[in-house]
Design an enzyme around this catalytic site. Structure first.
Site, PDB file in Angstrom:
ATOM      1  N   LEU A  70       6.324  -0.828 -26.809  1.00 10.61           N
ATOM      2  CA  LEU A  70       4.880  -0.755 -26.643  1.00 10.61           C
ATOM      3  C   LEU A  70       4.260  -0.808 -28.033  1.00 10.61           C
ATOM      4  CD1 LEU A  70       4.397   2.127 -24.008  1.00 10.61           C
ATOM      5  CD2 LEU A  70       4.148  -0.325 -23.598  1.00 10.61           C
ATOM      6  N   ASP A  71       3.084  -1.401 -28.150  1.00  7.16           N
ATOM      7  CA  ASP A  71       2.373  -1.409 -29.428  1.00  7.16           C
ATOM      8  C   ASP A  71       2.080   0.011 -29.879  1.00  7.16           C
ATOM      9  OD1 ASP A  71       2.286  -4.152 -29.334  1.00  7.16           O
ATOM     10  OD2 ASP A  71       0.223  -4.245 -28.593  1.00  7.16           O
ATOM     11  N   ARG A  72       1.882   0.176 -31.171  1.00  6.29           N
ATOM     12  CA  ARG A  72       1.505   1.475 -31.735  1.00  6.29           C
ATOM     13  C   ARG A  72       0.304   2.075 -30.991  1.00  6.29           C
ATOM     14  NH1 ARG A  72       0.943   2.886 -37.388  1.00  6.29           N
ATOM     15  NH2 ARG A  72       1.008   0.672 -37.905  1.00  6.29           N
TER      16      ARG A  72
END
Length: 225
Positions: free
Chosen positions: A43-45
């Protein structure tokens, strides 16, 4: 497997693209007494929600193969600017990723569905005295980096508080008026095959307080799964 509800604002693991010092993988290993873990996906930051780790490389490889063969279904909720003309459909728009050396457009497909719409008396722009927002269900068929964020920006319905692909005026107005600053993108559920039973498992992650508070401010309430 180990499954968590990832908070926003933290990377899953170390990357050459960031100088961050704290990562989900590191924190989770410490919480589990040093258990070695292998991310099954990412998942993105800035994105929160369901995140799966394997406890051994064999399980990680098995899950990765099922992910590549599209036996996973990842479902996201996103709050975006504006109303969609079509309330349900497919975004088929190839994407590049120059930061990782992928300069040629790669196939990228996302399914979308509008869950709720609201028009608020917020004079964000100069043209209109109100602002429109939609709560969208997004199901990526492919797994390009920041795919959902890029696809929604391509349709001119950027995600609220997206600092890279979003609407600067909307983001600035919300920040000035003390709204949550987190990216309004959450991995709400995930269906994947169980590594031992090979039967589908449904994993769900409740919204965090800031996401729920923003939906409340839009008078949408907190929808059910």
């Amino acid at each position: 497997m180990v499954v968590i509800n990832k908070p926003p604002g933290i990377l899953v693991h170390r990357t050459r693209l960031s100088e961050d010092k704290i990562f989900v993988l590191q924190l989770l290993r410490d919480q589990l007494g040093g258990t070695h873990l292998f991310p099954a996906h990412r998942l993105d930051r800035a994105t929160s929600g369901v995140l799966v780790f394997a406890k051994d490389p064999e399980t990680a490889g098995w899950l990765g193969e099922r992910l590549m063969s599209k036996t996973w279904e990842k479902k996201y909720w996103a709050v975006v600017r504006g109303f969609f003309k079509e309330k349900e459909g497919i975004i088929d728009y190839p994407l590049t990723d120059p930061e990782t050396g992928k300069h040629e457009p790669q196939p990228a497909i996302t399914h979308f569905k509008s869950l709720a719409e609201v028009e608020m008396p917020w004079p964000i722009g100069l043209r209109y005295p109100t602002a429109r927002f939609s709560l969208m269900e997004m199901i990526p068929e492919t797994g390009r980096r920041q795919q959902i964020r890029k696809h929604l920006a391509h349709l001119r319905h950027p995600i609220v508080n997206d600092t890279r692909h979003g609407d600067v005026k909307v983001n600035k107005w919300l920040k000035t008026n003390d709204f949550p600053e987190r990216l309004m993108l959450h991995a709400i559920s995930l269906v994947l095959p169980h590594p031992l039973l090979e039967e589908p498992v449904l994993l769900q992650a409740p919204l965090d307080a800031d996401f729920s508070r923003f939906l409340d401010s839009l008078e949408m309430g907190t929808p059910f799964f």
